[in-house]
Design a protein around this motif. Structure first.
Motif, PDB file in Angstrom:
ATOM      1  N   LYS B 115       0.871  -1.010   0.138  1.00  0.00           N
ATOM      2  CA  LYS B 115      -0.052   0.094  -0.091  1.00  0.00           C
ATOM      3  C   LYS B 115       0.843   1.173  -0.105  1.00  0.00           C
ATOM      4  O   LYS B 115       2.188   1.196   0.496  1.00  0.00           O
ATOM      5  N   TYR B 138      -2.565   3.536 -12.052  1.00  0.00           N
ATOM      6  CA  TYR B 138      -2.992   3.659 -10.580  1.00  0.00           C
ATOM      7  C   TYR B 138      -4.204   4.625 -10.513  1.00  0.00           C
ATOM      8  O   TYR B 138      -4.506   5.077  -9.400  1.00  0.00           O
ATOM      9  N   SER B 140      -7.963   6.205  -9.996  1.00  0.00           N
ATOM     10  CA  SER B 140      -8.783   6.046  -8.539  1.00  0.00           C
ATOM     11  C   SER B 140      -9.823   4.742  -9.108  1.00  0.00           C
ATOM     12  O   SER B 140     -10.295   4.180  -7.966  1.00  0.00           O
ATOM     13  N   LYS B 141     -10.400   4.593 -10.283  1.00  0.00           N
ATOM     14  CA  LYS B 141     -11.124   3.330 -10.471  1.00  0.00           C
ATOM     15  C   LYS B 141     -10.593   1.944 -10.601  1.00  0.00           C
ATOM     16  O   LYS B 141     -11.426   1.174 -10.822  1.00  0.00           O
ATOM     17  N   SER B 142      -9.382   1.903 -10.792  1.00  0.00           N
ATOM     18  CA  SER B 142      -8.719   0.792 -11.022  1.00  0.00           C
ATOM     19  C   SER B 142      -8.460  -0.113  -9.651  1.00  0.00           C
ATOM     20  O   SER B 142      -8.439   0.593  -8.567  1.00  0.00           O
ATOM     21  N   ARG B 143      -8.211  -1.458  -9.754  1.00  0.00           N
ATOM     22  CA  ARG B 143      -7.961  -2.218  -8.590  1.00  0.00           C
ATOM     23  C   ARG B 143      -6.364  -1.685  -8.013  1.00  0.00           C
ATOM     24  O   ARG B 143      -6.342  -1.759  -6.788  1.00  0.00           O
ATOM     25  N   GLN B 144      -5.605  -1.345  -8.986  1.00  0.00           N
ATOM     26  CA  GLN B 144      -4.344  -0.878  -8.517  1.00  0.00           C
ATOM     27  C   GLN B 144      -4.290   0.412  -7.753  1.00  0.00           C
ATOM     28  O   GLN B 144      -3.600   0.601  -6.860  1.00  0.00           O
ATOM     29  N   GLY B 145      -5.382   1.197  -8.195  1.00  0.00           N
ATOM     30  CA  GLY B 145      -5.532   2.428  -7.645  1.00  0.00           C
ATOM     31  C   GLY B 145      -5.909   2.559  -6.132  1.00  0.00           C
ATOM     32  O   GLY B 145      -5.709   3.281  -5.454  1.00  0.00           O
ATOM     33  N   GLU B 146      -6.688   1.493  -5.782  1.00  0.00           N
ATOM     34  CA  GLU B 146      -7.133   1.321  -4.301  1.00  0.00           C
ATOM     35  C   GLU B 146      -5.980   1.168  -3.388  1.00  0.00           C
ATOM     36  O   GLU B 146      -6.233   1.351  -2.325  1.00  0.00           O
ATOM     37  N   ARG B 147      -4.893   0.723  -3.974  1.00  0.00           N
ATOM     38  CA  ARG B 147      -3.574   0.676  -3.162  1.00  0.00           C
ATOM     39  C   ARG B 147      -3.101   1.970  -2.853  1.00  0.00           C
ATOM     40  O   ARG B 147      -2.180   2.023  -1.603  1.00  0.00           O
ATOM     41  N   SER B 149      -3.494   6.117  -1.512  1.00  0.00           N
ATOM     42  CA  SER B 149      -4.359   7.138  -0.997  1.00  0.00           C
ATOM     43  C   SER B 149      -3.632   8.426  -0.641  1.00  0.00           C
ATOM     44  O   SER B 149      -2.470   8.320  -0.498  1.00  0.00           O
TER      45      SER B 149
END
Lengths: 230, 287
Positions: B115, B138, B140-147, B149
């Motif tokens: 993260k 990365y 904000s809507k991608s799975r990678q983007g969830e990592r 903040s």
């Protein structure tokens, strides 16, 4: 039993005390953490090789801690080499001649590699890589210098260099040979090393006679020339 | 042992009061502590949009090499048999260090889980980072983007970051702008796990006196001028140059890191380009 404190060892202790001064006196942390990680790395060496992550993990540290070592695995290898060189001072020597002592010490140092098992090959290839070569050569020089010192060699003429250079080559060749040696107790490696050492002392003797011969003839030729011009 | 601790605390307190009494410096000006934060915020709000463009212009692109070297040196990423890591990039506004860390972890360690928190005191700078990350994998809507903040945080406090929670704390060209550097360092110590690494890339002192002369001529004459010509802002870049000059030298800063409780390996720093910049690292011991 305690030999007059070897030069190499003295220098190392001075460095170590300087370092402990720099960390212990000026930081809130009482232990030298990098050293602690390296020590643990050595304990885990036979199992995990040169990787530092198992060491940091077993100390309860984050895996990221290994990144304070700029050369990673090679820093552990260097630490290992320093320790092994320092350990030679405690070898009980049986020979009475310097050459015999050199042979015993080289054998002792080679046999210490046995505990590395499969990780010796990795060590040798790291030592050979161009990136680390300057450090590797320094470690090698420290090793042969220590060996000659412990063998009681006090010579300080021009052969100081050739003696160290030749022994370094013989040691490095034997160590590379060792990575492929499967014989029990590394018999083949030791006999390979002995052959090199013998060949070298034969060469040294031969070189000496040849240079004697040249010297004699040069003087003779000079005298003949002098008598002719009179 | 206690005496030793008292001595080191005293030493750090002395250093602290010398550098940061109730007043502090803003470039060469002496200002009240409360004011510095506002002034620095002003500078970075002014330069946010053109920050990386100006960095390129001022350092002839060398800042990219420094940053690449910085990230490969700290070698972030999950190790075989280990857990995923938590990265914290402080003063990470435009996100270029954070992006390099994520890419390095993926490429060198196959790490797609660790993260990343990008924190900056300045919402405008952080806005630049958000914008930039939207154009990468990365977003904000991608799975990678969830990592990833983004948090607006004061590095001296980091109230949203729990104790002992991070594996890596990076700060790149940010720490010299902090009002209270020792306080930020002890906050870094607080949020890192034991074994967690503090890594700082910052302008430093050129060691060679001849080069130092050349460098200081360049920085005091050329950089504010470039700021004026390229983005129409002389004063912000004047501040940048002055703040670089005021920042402690390599040894002093390494000592401040040790005083905050970190252990360093050897000297604890590496010079880049004759000391124009330096990388300082420290590791948090087991407490």
């Amino acid at each position: 039993m305690i030999r007059a404190s070897p030069r190499f060892f003295t220098v190392r202790t001075v460095q170590a005390s300087l370092r402990s001064y720099a960390t212990a006196h000026t930081s809130k942390s009482e232990v030298d953490l990098p050293r602690q990680i390296l020590e643990r790395g050595l304990q885990l060496l036979p199992e995990h090789g040169w990787d530092l992550a198992p060491a940091t993990r077993s100390l309860g540290l984050s895996d990221q801690a290994a990144s304070i070592f700029p050369n990673g695995k090679f820093d552990l290898l260097q630490f290992y080499l320093q320790k092994q060189t320092a350990k030679l001072a405690s070898v009980q020597l049986k020979s009475s001649t310097p050459d015999g002592c050199v042979r015993e010490l080289v054998h002792a140092r080679l046999l210490a590699n046995a505990e590395l098992g499969p990780y010796l090959g990795e060590a040798v290839s790291m030592l050979m890589s161009p990136k680390y070569l300057p450090y590797s050569l320094e470690q090698l020089h420290n090793l042969v210098d220590e060996i000659w010192f412990l063998a009681g060699d006090k010579g300080h003429d021009a052969t100081w260099y050739t003696r160290r250079g030749s022994l370094a080559m013989i040691y490095a060749a034997s160590e590379s040979f060792m990575t492929r040696d499967n014989s029990p107790n590394f018999k083949h490696t030791l006999s390979f090393c002995d052959r090199q050492l013998n060949a070298w002392s034969r060469f040294e003797a031969a070189e000496e006679s040849v240079s004697e011969w040249f010297k004699f003839n040069a003087i003779a030729a000079f005298n003949v020339a002098k008598s002719l011009t009179r | 042992m206690i005496f030793k601790q008292i001595r080191s605390v005293n030493a750090s307190a002395r250093l602290h009061s010398k550098l940061y009494s109730s007043t502090t410096h803003f470039g060469y000006r002496t200002v009240a502590q409360e004011e510095k934060e506002k002034l620095v915020r002003g500078v970075f709000s002014n330069v946010a949009e053109n920050y990386d463009y100006m960095n390129d212009a001022m350092s002839a692109g060398i800042h990219r090499l420094w940053k690449d070297h910085f990230v490969s040196k700290i070698d972030p990423g999950r190790r075989p048999g280990g857990n995923e890591l938590s990265f914290l990039d402080i003063a990470g506004g435009t996100g270029d260090i954070a992006y390099r860390i994520l890419e390095h972890a993926a490429k060198e360690h196959g790490d797609f889980e660790s993260k990343m928190i990008i924190s900056d005191i300045n919402p405008e700078m952080l806005g630049e980072g958000v914008k930039r990350f939207e154009n990468t994998k990365y977003h904000s809507k991608s799975r990678q983007g969830e990592r990833v903040s983004f948090k607006v945080q004061n590095a001296e406090v980091l109230d949203e970051i729990p104790d002992n929670s991070q594996d890596l704390y990076t700060v790149s060209f940010g720490i010299r702008n902090f009002t209270d550097i020792p306080k930020a360092l002890s906050t870094a110590h607080r949020v890192l796990k034991p074994g967690g690494v503090f890594a700082c890339l910052e302008f430093s002192k050129v060691t060679n006196p001849l080069l130092a002369q050349v460098y200081s001529t360049y920085s005091f004459n050329v950089i504010p001028l470039l700021g004026q010509v390229l983005v129409g802002d002389h004063d912000s870049y004047q501040y940048l140059v002055e703040s670089i000059d005021r920042f402690p030298d390599q040894e002093t800063f390494a000592q401040m890191i040790r005083d905050a409780g970190f252990a360093t390996n050897g000297a604890g720093y590496e010079n880049l380009t004759f000391g124009v910049a330096a990388i300082h690292t420290g590791v948090k011991p087991i407490v």
